[in-house]
Design a protein around this motif. Structure first.
Motif, short mmCIF file in Angstrom:
data_model
loop_
_atom_site.label_atom_id
_atom_site.label_comp_id
_atom_site.label_asym_id
_atom_site.label_seq_id
_atom_site.Cartn_x
_atom_site.Cartn_y
_atom_site.Cartn_z
N ILE A 1 0.86 -1.18 0.00
CA ILE A 1 0.00 0.00 0.00
C ILE A 1 0.89 1.23 0.00
N THR A 2 0.64 2.13 -0.96
CA THR A 2 1.38 3.39 -1.02
C THR A 2 0.41 4.53 -0.71
N LEU A 3 0.71 5.24 0.38
CA LEU A 3 -0.04 6.44 0.76
C LEU A 3 0.87 7.64 0.56
N ASP A 4 0.38 8.83 0.92
CA ASP A 4 1.19 10.04 0.76
C ASP A 4 2.47 9.98 1.59
N SER B 1 5.30 3.87 1.63
CA SER B 1 4.73 2.55 1.32
C SER B 1 4.92 1.60 2.48
N ALA B 2 4.03 0.62 2.53
CA ALA B 2 4.13 -0.44 3.53
C ALA B 2 3.73 -1.75 2.88
N ALA B 3 4.41 -2.82 3.27
CA ALA B 3 4.09 -4.16 2.79
C ALA B 3 3.45 -4.93 3.93
N LEU B 4 2.32 -5.55 3.65
CA LEU B 4 1.56 -6.28 4.65
C LEU B 4 1.19 -7.66 4.12
N LYS C 1 -2.05 -0.27 12.71
CA LYS C 1 -0.65 -0.29 13.17
C LYS C 1 0.30 -0.71 12.06
N GLY C 2 -0.19 -1.46 11.07
CA GLY C 2 0.65 -1.83 9.93
C GLY C 2 0.99 -0.64 9.04
N GLY D 1 3.23 4.46 10.45
CA GLY D 1 4.21 5.47 10.05
C GLY D 1 3.79 6.28 8.84
N LEU D 2 2.76 5.84 8.14
CA LEU D 2 2.32 6.50 6.91
C LEU D 2 1.10 7.39 7.11
N LEU D 3 0.43 7.25 8.23
CA LEU D 3 -0.84 7.94 8.44
C LEU D 3 -0.64 9.42 8.76
#
Length: 161
Positions: A42-45, A48-51, A76-77, A80-82
């Protein structure tokens, strides 16, 4: 000492082709994945995070605006991106703070689940979602305030993508 059967060679070949076709359909179907785990990126502003995501065939949550599938992820996954205003435990207040900040990034997604007749999840529009390396586009990512799996084997749910 010769084995003789009164079967026509053409009939034997036809039966062979039919059996081959049926067996190939069966084994091809066995190779498809309907459940199990998938790698979700998932890539947010904020990055990115891999889950790990569970492919849940009963997961039918969709965006009320365009009927596209919604990914549900444990917050929580993606912590850091929120954005700072995002609080999955209070989705209505989070959307109000988002709009007060001049952004339209957040929205509410209604849902029903076992034990929850009607609830709301805070959802953010992702810049990009990939499932096992295949791009899915700009889907909504709904943030679950509680863990999706007690054992921690997966952090997200995806439907039939």
């Amino acid at each position: 000492g010769v084995l003789y059967t009164p079967v026509d060679v053409r009939l034997l070949l036809l039966l062979f082709v039919v059996c081959y076709f049926v067996l190939s359909l069966f084994f091809r179907r066995m190779g498809t994945v309907e459940g199990g785990l998938a790698r979700l990126e998932i890539t947010l502003d904020g990055g990115s995070a891999a889950l790990n995501a569970l492919r849940d065939t009963g997961h039918t949550l969709s965006d009320p605006a365009d009927n596209r599938p919604v990914v549900v992820a444990y917050w929580k996954g993606l912590a850091g991106l929120l954005p700072p205003w995002a609080d999955p435990a209070d989705p209505i207040r989070s959307v109000e703070r988002c709009h007060a900040a001049g952004s339209r990034q957040a929205r509410l997604v209604p849902y029903r689940a076992v034990g929850v007749e009607c609830g709301m999840l805070l959802a953010l529009r992702a810049r990009r979602v990939t499932v096992d390396g295949r791009p899915q586009g700009r889907l909504l990512v709904a943030l679950s305030p509680t863990p999706l799996d007690g054992d921690g084997g997966y952090q997200a749910l995806i439907g039939g993508m």
